[in-house]
Design a protein around this motif. Structure first.
Motif, PDB file in Angstrom:
ATOM      1  N   LEU A   1       0.829  -1.199   0.000  1.00  0.00           N
ATOM      2  CA  LEU A   1       0.000   0.000   0.000  1.00  0.00           C
ATOM      3  C   LEU A   1       0.870   1.257   0.000  1.00  0.00           C
ATOM      4  N   THR A   2       0.324   2.315  -0.600  1.00  0.00           N
ATOM      5  CA  THR A   2       0.993   3.624  -0.598  1.00  0.00           C
ATOM      6  C   THR A   2       0.425   4.462   0.539  1.00  0.00           C
ATOM      7  N   VAL A   3       1.317   5.053   1.315  1.00  0.00           N
ATOM      8  CA  VAL A   3       0.905   5.898   2.439  1.00  0.00           C
ATOM      9  C   VAL A   3       0.460   7.253   1.909  1.00  0.00           C
ATOM     10  N   ASN A   4      -0.729   7.693   2.326  1.00  0.00           N
ATOM     11  CA  ASN A   4      -1.236   8.999   1.885  1.00  0.00           C
ATOM     12  C   ASN A   4      -0.753  10.143   2.763  1.00  0.00           C
ATOM     13  N   GLU A   5      -0.869   9.967   4.073  1.00  0.00           N
ATOM     14  CA  GLU A   5      -0.443  11.028   4.972  1.00  0.00           C
ATOM     15  C   GLU A   5       0.047  10.421   6.273  1.00  0.00           C
ATOM     16  N   VAL A   6       0.883  11.190   6.974  1.00  0.00           N
ATOM     17  CA  VAL A   6       1.451  10.739   8.249  1.00  0.00           C
ATOM     18  C   VAL A   6       1.343  11.875   9.255  1.00  0.00           C
ATOM     19  N   ALA A   7       0.921  11.555  10.476  1.00  0.00           N
ATOM     20  CA  ALA A   7       0.904  12.515  11.585  1.00  0.00           C
ATOM     21  C   ALA A   7       1.349  11.784  12.833  1.00  0.00           C
ATOM     22  N   ARG A   8       2.600  12.064  13.243  1.00  0.00           N
ATOM     23  CA  ARG A   8       3.222  11.357  14.367  1.00  0.00           C
ATOM     24  C   ARG A   8       3.186   9.852  14.099  1.00  0.00           C
ATOM     25  N   ASN A   9       2.507   9.065  14.943  1.00  0.00           N
ATOM     26  CA  ASN A   9       2.529   7.619  14.709  1.00  0.00           C
ATOM     27  C   ASN A   9       1.256   7.126  14.006  1.00  0.00           C
ATOM     28  N   ARG A  10       0.506   8.048  13.420  1.00  0.00           N
ATOM     29  CA  ARG A  10      -0.678   7.666  12.649  1.00  0.00           C
ATOM     30  C   ARG A  10      -0.444   7.896  11.163  1.00  0.00           C
ATOM     31  N   PHE A  11      -1.017   7.016  10.345  1.00  0.00           N
ATOM     32  CA  PHE A  11      -0.890   7.183   8.899  1.00  0.00           C
ATOM     33  C   PHE A  11      -2.167   6.698   8.221  1.00  0.00           C
ATOM     34  N   GLY A  12      -2.403   7.211   7.017  1.00  0.00           N
ATOM     35  CA  GLY A  12      -3.615   6.869   6.287  1.00  0.00           C
ATOM     36  C   GLY A  12      -3.315   6.247   4.938  1.00  0.00           C
ATOM     37  N   VAL A  13      -4.190   5.350   4.498  1.00  0.00           N
ATOM     38  CA  VAL A  13      -4.100   4.749   3.173  1.00  0.00           C
ATOM     39  C   VAL A  13      -5.492   4.725   2.555  1.00  0.00           C
ATOM     40  N   ASN A  14      -5.538   4.746   1.243  1.00  0.00           N
ATOM     41  CA  ASN A  14      -6.797   4.691   0.512  1.00  0.00           C
ATOM     42  C   ASN A  14      -6.894   3.327  -0.168  1.00  0.00           C
ATOM     43  N   ILE A  15      -8.006   2.626   0.019  1.00  0.00           N
ATOM     44  CA  ILE A  15      -8.160   1.270  -0.513  1.00  0.00           C
ATOM     45  C   ILE A  15      -9.242   1.269  -1.592  1.00  0.00           C
ATOM     46  N   ILE A  16      -8.853   0.870  -2.799  1.00  0.00           N
ATOM     47  CA  ILE A  16      -9.796   0.852  -3.924  1.00  0.00           C
ATOM     48  C   ILE A  16     -10.698  -0.377  -3.831  1.00  0.00           C
ATOM     49  N   PRO A  17     -11.846  -0.378  -4.561  1.00  0.00           N
ATOM     50  CA  PRO A  17     -12.790  -1.499  -4.470  1.00  0.00           C
ATOM     51  C   PRO A  17     -12.174  -2.859  -4.791  1.00  0.00           C
ATOM     52  N   HIS A  18     -11.279  -2.926  -5.781  1.00  0.00           N
ATOM     53  CA  HIS A  18     -10.672  -4.210  -6.145  1.00  0.00           C
ATOM     54  C   HIS A  18      -9.920  -4.797  -4.950  1.00  0.00           C
ATOM     55  N   THR A  19      -9.134  -3.985  -4.263  1.00  0.00           N
ATOM     56  CA  THR A  19      -8.366  -4.467  -3.109  1.00  0.00           C
ATOM     57  C   THR A  19      -9.292  -4.865  -1.965  1.00  0.00           C
ATOM     58  N   LEU A  20     -10.368  -4.107  -1.771  1.00  0.00           N
ATOM     59  CA  LEU A  20     -11.345  -4.455  -0.735  1.00  0.00           C
ATOM     60  C   LEU A  20     -11.973  -5.815  -1.008  1.00  0.00           C
ATOM     61  N   ALA A  21     -12.215  -6.112  -2.288  1.00  0.00           N
ATOM     62  CA  ALA A  21     -12.891  -7.361  -2.653  1.00  0.00           C
ATOM     63  C   ALA A  21     -11.952  -8.562  -2.609  1.00  0.00           C
ATOM     64  N   CYS A  22     -10.658  -8.336  -2.842  1.00  0.00           N
ATOM     65  CA  CYS A  22      -9.711  -9.450  -3.004  1.00  0.00           C
ATOM     66  C   CYS A  22      -8.820  -9.701  -1.796  1.00  0.00           C
ATOM     67  N   THR A  23      -8.977  -8.910  -0.732  1.00  0.00           N
ATOM     68  CA  THR A  23      -8.163  -9.085   0.476  1.00  0.00           C
ATOM     69  C   THR A  23      -9.051  -9.018   1.711  1.00  0.00           C
ATOM     70  N   ASN A  24      -8.452  -9.223   2.864  1.00  0.00           N
ATOM     71  CA  ASN A  24      -9.224  -9.154   4.098  1.00  0.00           C
ATOM     72  C   ASN A  24      -9.599  -7.728   4.490  1.00  0.00           C
ATOM     73  N   LEU A  25      -9.066  -6.720   3.782  1.00  0.00           N
ATOM     74  CA  LEU A  25      -9.382  -5.329   4.099  1.00  0.00           C
ATOM     75  C   LEU A  25     -10.871  -5.027   3.948  1.00  0.00           C
ATOM     76  N   GLY A  26     -11.552  -5.806   3.127  1.00  0.00           N
ATOM     77  CA  GLY A  26     -12.976  -5.585   2.949  1.00  0.00           C
ATOM     78  C   GLY A  26     -13.790  -5.827   4.202  1.00  0.00           C
ATOM     79  N   SER A  27     -13.280  -6.679   5.108  1.00  0.00           N
ATOM     80  CA  SER A  27     -14.056  -7.046   6.295  1.00  0.00           C
ATOM     81  C   SER A  27     -13.528  -6.440   7.589  1.00  0.00           C
ATOM     82  N   LEU A  28     -12.363  -5.791   7.551  1.00  0.00           N
ATOM     83  CA  LEU A  28     -11.763  -5.284   8.786  1.00  0.00           C
ATOM     84  C   LEU A  28     -12.382  -3.962   9.216  1.00  0.00           C
ATOM     85  N   GLN A  29     -12.456  -3.760  10.535  1.00  0.00           N
ATOM     86  CA  GLN A  29     -13.086  -2.579  11.105  1.00  0.00           C
ATOM     87  C   GLN A  29     -12.145  -1.905  12.106  1.00  0.00           C
TER      88      GLN A  29
END
Length: 200
Positions: free
Chosen positions: A148-176
């Motif tokens: 995954l590509t990191v979008n932004e970082v603030a101290r020890n937090r970071f964000g990523v954007n997940i496209i529909p294909h990745t959501l459907a083909c990995t466990n990221l679709g079900s994680l909360q």
């Protein structure tokens, strides 16, 4: 060596704990891979952790996880039905679609937010303090083995954007929010940090 491009979403079929401290936990994983093409001793990244195949049968394979692996990753929380991102090891000449991933999990990152963003989903993660310096905007991380590509970082937090294909083909679709994922920082960042660290 892996690329972080998931090629199958498997599932834990069973967990067989070691009977004593000298025996590793065995994990049986369901898969759509043709197991006739997988050799005993082959490496498969299981949600980011490089594990050795010890038995194969049609539609399933077994790996062993040491106490160290269970402690440093999410594998100790796995139970029957847990979805597992799978990737076979690269061969020389294979396309490197993601980034170089070793399958050596550095720690776990906790999901602190999940929210829709257009057709995608934006995740925010909290990394362990000691791993935060290795994560940079537009840099790479592997989360449960997903490049995954990191979008932004603030101290020890970071964000990523997940496209529909990745959501459907990995466990990221079900994680909360609140769940943990295996985190591997970028290989290059690890060595740059080592080179810049003052020697004693």
């Amino acid at each position: 060596m892996f690329s972080g491009i998931i090629t199958d979403l498997g599932e834990v079929a069973s967990v067989v704990p070691g009977r004593d401290s000298r025996r590793d936990t065995r994990l049986v994983i369901k898969t759509r891979y043709d197991m006739a093409t997988v050799a005993i001793g082959a490496s498969i990244a299981c949600s980011g952790a490089c594990l050795t195949v010890v038995t194969v049968a049609p539609g399933v394979f077994t790996v062993q996880a040491s106490a160290e692996t269970l402690t440093c990753t999410t594998l100790g929380d796995w139970e029957e039905g847990t979805p597992v991102n799978l990737e076979k090891s690269l061969r020389l000449g294979d396309e490197l679609g993601g980034h170089l991933v070793l399958g050596h999990v550095d720690g776990t990152a906790r999901i602190v937010e999940r929210r829709p963003e257009a057709e995608s989903v934006r995740f925010a993660f909290e990394a362990p303090e000691e791993l935060a310096p290795f994560i940079a905007p537009k840099g790479s991380v592997a989360l449960d083995g997903v490049s995954l590509t990191v979008n932004e970082v603030a101290r020890n937090r970071f964000g990523v954007n997940i496209i529909p294909h990745t959501l459907a083909c990995t466990n990221l679709g079900s994680l909360q929010a609140g769940q943990r994922m295996n985190l591997e920082v970028d290989l290059m960042a690890r060595y740059v940090a080592r080179l810049l660290r003052p020697t004693p």
